[in-house]
Design a protein around this motif. Structure first.
Motif, PDB file in Angstrom:
ATOM      1  N   TYR B 162      50.169  35.245  34.175  1.00 32.66           N
ATOM      2  CA  TYR B 162      49.910  35.617  35.621  1.00 32.66           C
ATOM      3  C   TYR B 162      51.059  35.877  36.332  1.00 32.66           C
ATOM      4  O   TYR B 162      51.686  36.820  36.985  1.00 32.66           O
ATOM      5  CB  TYR B 162      48.857  34.828  36.312  1.00 32.66           C
ATOM      6  CG  TYR B 162      48.486  35.094  37.672  1.00 32.66           C
ATOM      7  CD1 TYR B 162      47.277  36.211  37.694  1.00 32.66           C
ATOM      8  CD2 TYR B 162      48.972  35.130  38.932  1.00 32.66           C
ATOM      9  CE1 TYR B 162      46.741  36.638  38.945  1.00 32.66           C
ATOM     10  CE2 TYR B 162      48.793  35.405  40.061  1.00 32.66           C
ATOM     11  CZ  TYR B 162      47.563  36.262  40.074  1.00 32.66           C
ATOM     12  OH  TYR B 162      47.019  36.634  41.412  1.00 32.66           O
ATOM     13  N   SER B 163      51.931  34.697  36.134  1.00 28.85           N
ATOM     14  CA  SER B 163      53.501  34.851  36.392  1.00 28.85           C
ATOM     15  C   SER B 163      54.339  36.178  35.786  1.00 28.85           C
ATOM     16  O   SER B 163      55.253  36.628  36.500  1.00 28.85           O
ATOM     17  CB  SER B 163      54.097  33.491  36.417  1.00 28.85           C
ATOM     18  OG  SER B 163      55.489  33.601  36.478  1.00 28.85           O
ATOM     19  N   ALA B 167      51.931  44.089  36.916  1.00 27.76           N
ATOM     20  CA  ALA B 167      50.700  44.639  37.398  1.00 27.76           C
ATOM     21  C   ALA B 167      50.425  43.784  38.619  1.00 27.76           C
ATOM     22  O   ALA B 167      49.805  44.328  39.584  1.00 27.76           O
ATOM     23  CB  ALA B 167      49.409  45.019  36.440  1.00 27.76           C
ATOM     24  N   VAL B 168      50.258  42.396  38.333  1.00 30.99           N
ATOM     25  CA  VAL B 168      50.008  41.361  39.254  1.00 30.99           C
ATOM     26  C   VAL B 168      51.126  41.515  40.530  1.00 30.99           C
ATOM     27  O   VAL B 168      50.555  41.491  41.702  1.00 30.99           O
ATOM     28  CB  VAL B 168      49.917  40.217  38.837  1.00 30.99           C
ATOM     29  CG1 VAL B 168      50.162  38.915  39.732  1.00 30.99           C
ATOM     30  CG2 VAL B 168      48.543  39.749  37.913  1.00 30.99           C
ATOM     31  N   GLU B 169      52.275  41.392  40.005  1.00 27.40           N
ATOM     32  CA  GLU B 169      53.396  41.797  40.961  1.00 27.40           C
ATOM     33  C   GLU B 169      53.065  42.981  41.804  1.00 27.40           C
ATOM     34  O   GLU B 169      53.488  42.797  43.168  1.00 27.40           O
ATOM     35  CB  GLU B 169      54.784  41.853  40.197  1.00 27.40           C
ATOM     36  CG  GLU B 169      56.126  41.766  41.125  1.00 27.40           C
ATOM     37  CD  GLU B 169      57.265  41.771  40.231  1.00 27.40           C
ATOM     38  OE1 GLU B 169      57.415  41.346  39.358  1.00 27.40           O
ATOM     39  OE2 GLU B 169      58.351  42.208  40.745  1.00 27.40           O
ATOM     40  N   ALA B 170      52.876  43.813  41.499  1.00 27.77           N
ATOM     41  CA  ALA B 170      53.005  45.221  42.175  1.00 27.77           C
ATOM     42  C   ALA B 170      51.479  45.496  42.901  1.00 27.77           C
ATOM     43  O   ALA B 170      51.480  46.233  43.972  1.00 27.77           O
ATOM     44  CB  ALA B 170      53.112  46.435  41.303  1.00 27.77           C
ATOM     45  N   ASP B 171      50.329  44.983  42.550  1.00 31.27           N
ATOM     46  CA  ASP B 171      49.152  45.035  42.997  1.00 31.27           C
ATOM     47  C   ASP B 171      48.140  43.998  42.880  1.00 31.27           C
ATOM     48  O   ASP B 171      47.570  43.781  41.840  1.00 31.27           O
ATOM     49  CB  ASP B 171      48.446  46.484  42.220  1.00 31.27           C
ATOM     50  CG  ASP B 171      47.414  47.179  43.013  1.00 31.27           C
ATOM     51  OD1 ASP B 171      46.570  46.433  43.449  1.00 31.27           O
ATOM     52  OD2 ASP B 171      47.258  48.072  42.574  1.00 31.27           O
ATOM     53  N   PRO B 177      46.218  38.776  33.355  1.00 32.35           N
ATOM     54  CA  PRO B 177      46.058  38.789  32.044  1.00 32.35           C
ATOM     55  C   PRO B 177      44.767  37.904  31.627  1.00 32.35           C
ATOM     56  O   PRO B 177      43.967  38.068  30.831  1.00 32.35           O
ATOM     57  CB  PRO B 177      47.241  38.427  31.517  1.00 32.35           C
ATOM     58  CG  PRO B 177      48.232  38.782  32.315  1.00 32.35           C
ATOM     59  CD  PRO B 177      47.665  38.811  33.730  1.00 32.35           C
ATOM     60  N   MET B 178      44.994  36.476  32.165  1.00 37.39           N
ATOM     61  CA  MET B 178      43.910  35.364  31.876  1.00 37.39           C
ATOM     62  C   MET B 178      42.540  35.599  32.278  1.00 37.39           C
ATOM     63  O   MET B 178      41.846  35.459  31.327  1.00 37.39           O
ATOM     64  CB  MET B 178      44.683  34.218  32.361  1.00 37.39           C
ATOM     65  CG  MET B 178      43.571  32.912  32.322  1.00 37.39           C
ATOM     66  SD  MET B 178      42.537  32.674  33.720  1.00 37.39           S
ATOM     67  CE  MET B 178      42.272  31.127  33.493  1.00 37.39           C
ATOM     68  N   ALA B 179      42.584  36.146  33.350  1.00 36.18           N
ATOM     69  CA  ALA B 179      41.143  36.361  33.798  1.00 36.18           C
ATOM     70  C   ALA B 179      40.501  37.301  32.961  1.00 36.18           C
ATOM     71  O   ALA B 179      39.179  37.136  32.456  1.00 36.18           O
ATOM     72  CB  ALA B 179      40.932  37.022  35.198  1.00 36.18           C
ATOM     73  N   LEU B 180      41.012  38.530  32.398  1.00 32.13           N
ATOM     74  CA  LEU B 180      40.686  39.508  31.732  1.00 32.13           C
ATOM     75  C   LEU B 180      40.371  39.090  30.199  1.00 32.13           C
ATOM     76  O   LEU B 180      39.332  39.386  29.687  1.00 32.13           O
ATOM     77  CB  LEU B 180      41.494  40.727  31.651  1.00 32.13           C
ATOM     78  CG  LEU B 180      41.379  41.538  33.025  1.00 32.13           C
ATOM     79  CD1 LEU B 180      42.605  42.510  32.938  1.00 32.13           C
ATOM     80  CD2 LEU B 180      40.142  41.996  33.411  1.00 32.13           C
ATOM     81  N   ALA B 181      41.504  38.226  29.774  1.00 31.84           N
ATOM     82  CA  ALA B 181      41.147  37.568  28.517  1.00 31.84           C
ATOM     83  C   ALA B 181      39.923  36.950  28.265  1.00 31.84           C
ATOM     84  O   ALA B 181      39.059  36.786  27.479  1.00 31.84           O
ATOM     85  CB  ALA B 181      42.357  36.783  27.933  1.00 31.84           C
ATOM     86  N   TRP B 208      41.722  48.937  34.531  1.00 33.01           N
ATOM     87  CA  TRP B 208      42.596  49.869  34.189  1.00 33.01           C
ATOM     88  C   TRP B 208      43.695  49.794  34.764  1.00 33.01           C
ATOM     89  O   TRP B 208      44.786  50.731  34.320  1.00 33.01           O
ATOM     90  CB  TRP B 208      42.009  51.122  34.349  1.00 33.01           C
ATOM     91  CG  TRP B 208      40.687  51.282  33.555  1.00 33.01           C
ATOM     92  CD1 TRP B 208      39.358  51.189  33.667  1.00 33.01           C
ATOM     93  CD2 TRP B 208      40.693  51.801  31.863  1.00 33.01           C
ATOM     94  NE1 TRP B 208      38.622  51.426  32.699  1.00 33.01           N
ATOM     95  CE2 TRP B 208      39.302  51.912  31.666  1.00 33.01           C
ATOM     96  CE3 TRP B 208      41.618  51.969  31.132  1.00 33.01           C
ATOM     97  CZ2 TRP B 208      38.915  51.992  30.302  1.00 33.01           C
ATOM     98  CZ3 TRP B 208      41.151  52.365  29.697  1.00 33.01           C
ATOM     99  CH2 TRP B 208      39.900  52.596  29.544  1.00 33.01           C
ATOM    100  N   LEU B 209      44.276  48.871  35.315  1.00 30.95           N
ATOM    101  CA  LEU B 209      45.699  48.787  35.673  1.00 30.95           C
ATOM    102  C   LEU B 209      46.611  47.914  34.950  1.00 30.95           C
ATOM    103  O   LEU B 209      47.656  47.878  35.170  1.00 30.95           O
ATOM    104  CB  LEU B 209      45.454  47.848  37.312  1.00 30.95           C
ATOM    105  CG  LEU B 209      44.942  48.429  38.494  1.00 30.95           C
ATOM    106  CD1 LEU B 209      44.752  47.651  39.771  1.00 30.95           C
ATOM    107  CD2 LEU B 209      45.651  49.892  38.779  1.00 30.95           C
ATOM    108  N   CYS B 210      45.961  47.348  33.797  1.00 29.14           N
ATOM    109  CA  CYS B 210      46.947  46.887  32.748  1.00 29.14           C
ATOM    110  C   CYS B 210      47.831  47.707  32.390  1.00 29.14           C
ATOM    111  O   CYS B 210      47.437  48.901  32.116  1.00 29.14           O
ATOM    112  CB  CYS B 210      45.992  46.495  31.720  1.00 29.14           C
ATOM    113  SG  CYS B 210      46.817  45.805  30.339  1.00 29.14           S
TER     114      CYS B 210
END
Lengths: 294, 326
Positions: B162-163, B167-171, B177-181, B208-210
């Protein structure tokens, strides 16, 4: 040196300047590029999202074309490099290989797994070698501070691609130094350009592109240079939108990898297609200092 | 210097947001053997040099996931990172809190955003009340079924991915990643009965933001390879719902554009993703690019051997239902 030239879609379409510059540099270094009109697109990561095995099979066909000619493949795009390399790797999985082989066999195509896929950056720094590059420089890029921008698929996943350190790569910076330029080190150089989600959510993609350009500028770059035409689309063709996303002008020229090499080798801006960029490279070229006369 | 030790310089991020002073880096130097974990170095600093240094840890064995932080700009577990290679590469050890989460103090971040995203994917089995779990015996699974989980059970929820995620940083809409995995793990679980619903709900402004930049896979200390599980999810999501989102429309449109010509048709792809009316929004930028790059509008000729490409599609692909343009 003779290689199967895999230009990828963008260099044959809107990014044709990358193809021009590659051919110019290859000729200058005596690298023979063999064209294969029957190469298909690598899938660019998007086909992989839609259907992984199909993507491997498409690239197995590309690899088989080069194998039949007894040549290794030269790529000029980080994403093509990643997709073709990963296809080679995924074919090591017996289940994937069986499905791919079953699809290719009726078409009379066989791939035995012997082709190496090399990006131009690797060929220049490892096979040609920095000493040869230095010896070929006619117009050293002294005074020009360049931020290399690698593109994700040239570096990651590092355990699969088995090349540079994904955090501290140095091939591109070593090459820039050999050309007389000053490499600029910044966090963004190994980050993402935002391109993969340009069509999903443009404002987010543009924010990501803008951050990397900003970061290169904040570290003193006069220009960026990238080995990936998809990064070039984000960083150059959409830089006006990236500037809007970060809320201030950016105005940073972005070169394709072989364009910086060509410039140092003495090619004219026209021969390298620099007039096709959306952000003018004139300011960066004006910063190149003629070497001091001894 | 004691034999076998090296002088290790730590530059540690210090900040207490409840006070007015700005963040700063504090330097500590210790003599340590090269194989000392960064966490052990930090605990020695706290015990011997500065009791105010704030950090979070527990097991010291890369099992609990508590000590994730930035070590020389990379998100990783401090207990799993030895100082020797860091000093060899960087000359010092810069220690900072994880990114993409607010700092509580020094190296401790508030992980609420990370856990909120985890909650969002309903990280528990959803069972069909009409099909109760068999009483008196566990759910047997075949080895093939277990294989489908891939590396995801290894996740220790340390938040390093996550860190590291741009994509997390921008949106903030991106679940990370962890939640989706983890979501992938439930989607392929044969006991779970909500896979279809999970795949539909995660798509708008989420999956789809990955960026498939693989920074999460590099950061993960347990080789969960979140980016690859997100790829798997995308293919499953298209299978579950067809091409309904911009992301899935783009992936499927791309795939189809190659089937017909072998090469990408840039304009056709824009139309397949946005629809004809949606293309209008791209017109201004399209004209700007076209002026410099007129090939943008040129349709590529089909490659020689395009029938081989079609043959591969016939063997391995199924056409998706296309949804309407949004």
């Amino acid at each position: 040196m003779k290689l199967a030239y895999y230009p990828g879609c963008v260099a044959q379409e809107s990014g044709r300047e990358l193809d021009m510059a590659t051919r110019w540099v290859a000729k200058a270094l005596g690298i023979e590029l063999v064209d294969f009109a029957n190469f298909s697109c690598c899938g660019s990561g998007f086909v992989d999202e839609a259907n992984e095995v199909l993507n491997v099979a498409l690239n197995a066909r590309n690899l088989a074309i080069a194998e039949k000619a007894g040549l290794d493949i030269l790529t000029i795009c980080s994403t093509c490099q990643g997709m073709l390399s990963l296809a080679n790797l995924r074919l090591g999985d017996a289940k994937v290989k069986a499905r791919v082989d079953a699809a290719l066999k009726p078409l009379g195509i066989q791939y035995h797994g012997t082709v190496k896929v090399k990006h131009l950056l690797r060929v220049l720094t490892e096979d040609v070698g920095l000493e040869t590059i230095k010896a070929r420089v006619r117009r050293p890029l002294g005074g020009l501070k360049v931020g290399a921008f690698y593109g994700c698929h040239l570096l990651r996943p590092a355990d699969e691609l088995q090349w540079e350190s994904p955090e501290e790569p140095h091939a591109f910076e070593d090459l820039l130094s050999a050309l007389g330029a000053t490499p600029v080190y910044y966090r963004g150089r190994v980050m993402c350009c935002g391109f993969p989600i340009q069509f999903v959510k443009e404002p987010t993609a543009m924010k990501i592109a803008g951050r990397q350009i900003d970061d290169a500028k904040a570290h003193g770059a006069d220009a960026m240079a990238t080995p990936c035409p998809l990064c070039h689309i984000s960083l150059d063709s959409y830089q006006n939108k990236a500037a809007r996303a970060v809320g201030h002008p950016l105005d940073l020229p972005v070169f394709h990898l072989p364009q910086v090499v060509g410039l140092a080798f003495g090619a004219s801006p026209e021969e390298l297609g620099l007039d096709r960029h959306l952000v003018s490279t004139d300011g960066a070229i004006a910063k190149i200092r003629p070497p001091a006369v001894a | 210097m004691t034999e076998g030790t090296i002088s290790a310089t730590f530059d540690v991020y210090r900040h207490d947001p409840s006070r007015a002073e700005p963040a700063r880096y504090q330097r500590y130097t210790l003599e340590l053997t090269p194989h000392t974990p960064v966490l052990t170095g930090l605990l020695r600093i706290r015990a011997e040099l500065d009791p105010t240094l704030t950090l979070k840890y527990s097991c010291r064995s890369a099992i609990c996931g508590s000590c994730a932080m930035q070590v020389n700009s990379k998100s990783r577990l401090a207990c799993q990172t030895q100082i020797g290679p860091e000093i060899a590469r960087h000359g010092r050890i810069v220690v900072e809190p994880m990114r993409n989460m607010p700092v509580v103090r020094d190296l401790v971040v508030d992980q609420k955003p990370f856990w909120r995203n985890y909650d969002r994917i309903q990280p528990h089995l959803i069972l069909d009340p009409r099909r109760p779990m068999p009483k008196g015996r566990e759910n047997p699974m075949s080895p093939e079924q277990v294989d489908r989980f891939k590396e995801t059970p290894r996740c220790i929820a340390c938040a390093a991915c996550y860190s590291a995620c741009p994509a997390v940083e921008a949106d903030p809409a991106f679940p990370g990643p962890m939640a989706l995995a983890k979501l992938y793990r439930f989607v392929v679980d044969p006991r779970d009965t909500a896979a279809q619903d999970r795949l539909v709900r995660i798509q708008p402004d989420g999956l789809w933001l990955c960026l498939r930049c693989h920074l999460c896979t590099e950061a993960c200390p347990k080789d969960v390879r979140p980016s690859e599980r997100i790829r798997d999810l995308k293919e499953l999501a298209i299978g579950a719902q067809g091409a309904t989102e911009f992301g899935s429309r783009h992936a499927v449109g791309f795939k189809e554009s190659i089937r017909d010509r072998g090469l990408l048709d840039e304009m056709l792809l824009v139309r397949k993703t946005y629809g004809v009316s949606g293309m209008m929004g791209q017109l201004g930028q399209g004209i700007k690019i076209y002026r410099k790059k007129p090939e943008l509008l040129k349709k590529p000729h089909p490659i020689p051997g395009v029938e081989e490409v079609e043959g591969i599609y016939a063997a391995l692909d199924r056409p998706e239902a296309e949804g309407g343009a949004k």
